[in-house]
Scaffold this motif. Structure first.
Motif, PDB file in Angstrom:
ATOM      1  N   UNK A   1     -15.983  31.023 -60.962  1.00 20.93           N
ATOM      2  CA  UNK A   1     -17.304  31.472 -60.479  1.00 20.93           C
ATOM      3  C   UNK A   1     -18.425  31.134 -61.473  1.00 20.93           C
ATOM      4  N   UNK A   2     -18.649  29.850 -61.711  1.00 16.81           N
ATOM      5  CA  UNK A   2     -19.645  29.430 -62.698  1.00 16.81           C
ATOM      6  C   UNK A   2     -21.057  29.609 -62.158  1.00 16.81           C
ATOM      7  N   UNK A   3     -21.950  30.089 -63.023  1.00 14.29           N
ATOM      8  CA  UNK A   3     -23.326  30.356 -62.627  1.00 14.29           C
ATOM      9  C   UNK A   3     -24.306  29.313 -63.146  1.00 14.29           C
ATOM     10  N   UNK A   4     -23.992  28.672 -64.267  1.00 20.83           N
ATOM     11  CA  UNK A   4     -24.940  27.758 -64.906  1.00 20.83           C
ATOM     12  C   UNK A   4     -24.373  26.347 -65.082  1.00 20.83           C
ATOM     13  N   UNK A   5     -23.144  26.254 -65.503  1.00 22.18           N
ATOM     14  CA  UNK A   5     -22.599  24.986 -65.996  1.00 22.18           C
ATOM     15  C   UNK A   5     -22.056  24.102 -64.877  1.00 22.18           C
ATOM     16  N   UNK A   6     -22.123  22.795 -65.134  1.00 24.43           N
ATOM     17  CA  UNK A   6     -21.445  21.803 -64.307  1.00 24.43           C
ATOM     18  C   UNK A   6     -20.232  21.310 -65.085  1.00 24.43           C
ATOM     19  N   UNK A   7     -19.072  21.297 -64.451  1.00 17.82           N
ATOM     20  CA  UNK A   7     -17.865  20.775 -65.080  1.00 17.82           C
ATOM     21  C   UNK A   7     -17.867  19.255 -64.951  1.00 17.82           C
ATOM     22  N   UNK A   8     -17.623  18.563 -66.055  1.00 21.92           N
ATOM     23  CA  UNK A   8     -17.588  17.102 -66.027  1.00 21.92           C
ATOM     24  C   UNK A   8     -16.203  16.599 -66.426  1.00 21.92           C
ATOM     25  N   UNK A   9     -15.840  15.454 -65.855  1.00 19.23           N
ATOM     26  CA  UNK A   9     -14.578  14.789 -66.198  1.00 19.23           C
ATOM     27  C   UNK A   9     -14.889  13.542 -67.019  1.00 19.23           C
ATOM     28  N   UNK A  10     -14.058  13.286 -68.009  1.00 21.33           N
ATOM     29  CA  UNK A  10     -14.283  12.193 -68.961  1.00 21.33           C
ATOM     30  C   UNK A  10     -13.371  11.014 -68.621  1.00 21.33           C
ATOM     31  N   UNK A  11     -13.858   9.819 -68.913  1.00 22.07           N
ATOM     32  CA  UNK A  11     -13.033   8.636 -68.726  1.00 22.07           C
ATOM     33  C   UNK A  11     -13.727   7.413 -69.286  1.00 22.07           C
ATOM     34  N   UNK A  12     -13.043   6.288 -69.216  1.00 22.40           N
ATOM     35  CA  UNK A  12     -13.605   5.046 -69.737  1.00 22.40           C
ATOM     36  C   UNK A  12     -14.095   4.173 -68.586  1.00 22.40           C
ATOM     37  N   UNK A  13     -14.820   3.127 -68.944  1.00 24.09           N
ATOM     38  CA  UNK A  13     -15.191   2.141 -67.931  1.00 24.09           C
ATOM     39  C   UNK A  13     -13.914   1.465 -67.411  1.00 24.09           C
ATOM     40  N   UNK A  14     -14.060   0.715 -66.331  1.00 21.49           N
ATOM     41  CA  UNK A  14     -12.894   0.049 -65.754  1.00 21.49           C
ATOM     42  C   UNK A  14     -12.257  -0.883 -66.782  1.00 21.49           C
ATOM     43  N   UNK A  15     -11.001  -1.177 -66.589  1.00 20.63           N
ATOM     44  CA  UNK A  15     -10.316  -2.128 -67.460  1.00 20.63           C
ATOM     45  C   UNK A  15     -10.809  -3.547 -67.175  1.00 20.63           C
ATOM     46  N   UNK A  16     -10.674  -4.392 -68.165  1.00 23.67           N
ATOM     47  CA  UNK A  16     -11.116  -5.783 -67.982  1.00 23.67           C
ATOM     48  C   UNK A  16     -10.286  -6.443 -66.881  1.00 23.67           C
ATOM     49  N   UNK A  17     -10.982  -7.185 -66.030  1.00 22.15           N
ATOM     50  CA  UNK A  17     -10.306  -7.918 -64.965  1.00 22.15           C
ATOM     51  C   UNK A  17      -9.847  -7.091 -63.788  1.00 22.15           C
ATOM     52  N   UNK A  18     -10.223  -5.793 -63.746  1.00 19.63           N
ATOM     53  CA  UNK A  18      -9.799  -4.911 -62.660  1.00 19.63           C
ATOM     54  C   UNK A  18     -11.033  -4.424 -61.905  1.00 19.63           C
ATOM     55  N   UNK A  19     -10.985  -4.442 -60.589  1.00 19.44           N
ATOM     56  CA  UNK A  19     -12.093  -3.925 -59.806  1.00 19.44           C
ATOM     57  C   UNK A  19     -12.169  -2.401 -59.972  1.00 19.44           C
ATOM     58  N   UNK A  20     -13.371  -1.825 -59.969  1.00 15.00           N
ATOM     59  CA  UNK A  20     -13.487  -0.373 -60.184  1.00 15.00           C
ATOM     60  C   UNK A  20     -12.715   0.442 -59.161  1.00 15.00           C
ATOM     61  N   UNK A  21     -12.692   0.000 -57.897  1.00 15.92           N
ATOM     62  CA  UNK A  21     -11.976   0.766 -56.884  1.00 15.92           C
ATOM     63  C   UNK A  21     -10.464   0.704 -57.068  1.00 15.92           C
ATOM     64  N   UNK A  22      -9.996  -0.232 -57.901  1.00 16.86           N
ATOM     65  CA  UNK A  22      -8.560  -0.332 -58.188  1.00 16.86           C
ATOM     66  C   UNK A  22      -8.196   0.252 -59.555  1.00 16.86           C
TER      67      UNK A  22
END
Length: 539
Positions: free
Chosen positions: A65-86
């Motif tokens: 029941x958060x009132x103020x904060x947005x939860x964010x998920x961390x990650x890296x950019x896509x791998x080289x030679x790979x499409x983002x959707x893959x």
């Protein structure tokens, strides 16, 4: 109208990279709720593409029941030679159910060719494609420009080109990272100012503390135009840690005049910092700015005399603004002003002609001669003062105890304590085992008191120190035991001295529990009901 600075907390992700820091899913959920109450704007929960623990956290965090904060998920950019959707990493962010993604990409050409082992052009494409893809999926995207300051200093044009790609792809924030923590405040300010002048996207700062400049660099970045600060509570993090938000936030709000959180939320800073410290099982330094138990402590008699006249003489802010309190330490170096202050805190009549005062001063001198030190044991000192002025609360008294210590074969040493204690006129017998005789005694006492004071469950030991006073006596030497205790709302310290380390420890434990129970109402109920509820014997 003060300008708003947004706070991004990464204790649950970057903070757990610190040595000795490990959080369960339950720990992370508790801390997230506490940070939300405090007013943090973004809480980075972890990296869903890296481990099952973080995947479970994001799943369960959706029902918080958060009132103020947005939860964010961390990650890296896509791998080289790979499409983002893959890309499995980007897909894990989407699967986590968050509305905000934080992804990092390379800004330093050296990192691109050495770590990623790809071309500069492919790196730019990786940044653009990843941000664009996440935006197309309806997420708010915070782009962390890793090693930005090192990259800028080595190849300014390329570093600027990488964040230009993130902006072109629609990033909501671009955060400049001093990943190696080696930049100086002047460098940070100049580079941030240059970036802010070129970008329309709001800029943030992510500083590490390898040069003890994490806080200073964060403040310099904000003064140069950054409007988001990333960091961790109590500065936990990899190597030397991250920028300490516990110092950043009050500095921004109280010293620089920015709007960060409400005044009411800021007044819970000390409580929040100590709560996170306890959950993470990482001891807070007593001299930690703003929130440490010694942050507003005074020892020298001249200092105390001045503080009694006006706190501003030796305090840069009112400690209550951040939920801390003023403390006066009493020792052989302190003057009478220290005792005056302590007595005034308790609304006691302290003057040199008062017989209670004379008794108290002599008692302190005698105890210090025996090896006691009260400058680090404020709770024991308060109990001593109360006793001298007949203001002692007789919560309980120990009638007797026995200890059984047994070692059989290769099995661990077993310790059991049998305790007879009188609580509000009732004699209670308890027995408890423990990890050593001191722990067994502590457990037995808590068991006896729990029926009268259920809140005792929240009181726990946070530090335990033993100091040999006269080492010439070898194993028969007198020892001083200092214990620090906490109940999340406050922290206090007690002392015990004896030739027997168990007796010294027991003395400090008794003071700690007595101090904690001052002013707490007891639960008075039928004896049989209490016995059945907690399994003790009453007489």
């Amino acid at each position: 109208m003060p300008q708003q600075v947004t706070i991004f907390d990464t204790t649950l992700r970057d903070g757990t990279q610190g040595e000795g820091v490990s959080l369960t899913v339950e720990d992370k959920l508790k801390i997230a709720v506490k940070l939300d109450d405090f007013g943090i704007h973004y809480i980075e929960g972890g990296w869903p593409g890296s481990n099952g623990k973080d995947i479970e956290f994001f799943k369960r965090a959706q029902s918080l029941p958060l009132k103020h904060a947005k939860i964010t998920a961390f990650g890296s950019t896509r791998r080289k030679g790979v499409r983002p959707e893959d890309d499995a990493n980007l897909q894990a962010i989407l699967d986590s159910g968050v509305k905000v993604a934080t992804i990092f990409g390379k800004s330093w050409d050296f990192q691109v060719t050495t770590a990623l082992q790809t071309t500069l052009e492919e790196n730019e494409a990786m940044i653009y494609d990843s941000v664009r893809y996440l935006k197309s999926q309806g997420l708010e995207v915070i782009y962390d420009a890793e090693h930005f300051f090192d990259g800028y200093k080595n190849n300014r044009e390329y570093a600027l080109a990488t964040i230009a790609k993130a902006e072109a792809a629609g990033a909501d924030w671009i955060v400049l990272c001093d990943t190696n923590g080696g930049s100086l405040p002047g460098e940070i300010a100049a580079i941030v100012e240059d970036v802010v002048s070129r970008m329309k996207t709001p800029i943030g700062i992510h500083a590490h503390n390898d040069c003890e400049l994490g806080v200073a660099n964060s403040l310099a970045a904000v003064q140069a135009g950054a409007r988001q600060v990333q960091g961790t509570f109590n500065g936990v993090g990899e190597r030397c840690g991250n920028a300490n938000l516990v110092s950043v936030i009050p500095n921004l709000q109280l010293k620089l005049g920015y709007r960060v959180i409400s005044e009411e939320q800021l007044s819970t800073l000390t409580n929040t910092a100590r709560y996170v410290s306890e959950i993470a099982n990482v001891s807070m330094p007593v001299n930690q700015p703003y929130v440490g138990s010694a942050a507003f402590a005074h020892k020298g008699g001249i200092h105390v005399s001045a503080v009694l006249r006006h706190s501003k003489t030796y305090e840069h802010i009112q400690p209550e603004l951040v939920g801390n309190r003023q403390r006066v330490l009493v020792s052989e170096l302190a003057g009478q002003s220290n005792l005056v202050f302590k007595a005034q805190e308790l609304n006691l009549d302290f003057n040199l002609e008062n017989e209670s005062t004379k008794r108290l001063i002599q008692t302190i001198k005698d105890l210090e001669h025996k090896g006691y030190q009260f400058e680090g044991a404020d709770a024991s000192l308060e109990l001593l003062i109360r006793k001298a002025f007949d203001k002692e609360e007789h919560v309980f008294s120990i009638e007797s105890f026995k200890l059984l210590v047994e070692k059989i074969g290769d099995n661990p040493v077993a310790s059991e304590a049998i305790l007879k204690v009188k609580v509000h006129g009732e004699t209670v017998y308890t027995a408890a085992e423990g990890n050593g005789p001191v722990n067994a005694l502590d457990n037995a006492l808590r068991k006896a008191l729990e029926g009268f004071y259920p809140d005792i469950r929240n009181i726990h030991l946070t530090d335990y120190k033993v100091r040999v006073i006269n080492d010439r006596d070898a194993t028969a030497a007198k020892v001083r035991v200092l214990i620090e205790s906490s109940d999340f709302d406050a922290t206090w310290s007690t002392v015990g001295v004896s030739e027997n380390v168990i007796e010294a420890s027991w003395e400090a434990i008794l003071d700690s529990i007595r101090y904690a129970l001052i002013g707490r109402p007891a639960v008075i109920e039928n004896r049989e009901e209490r016995s059945e509820r907690i399994g003790i014997v009453n007489h």
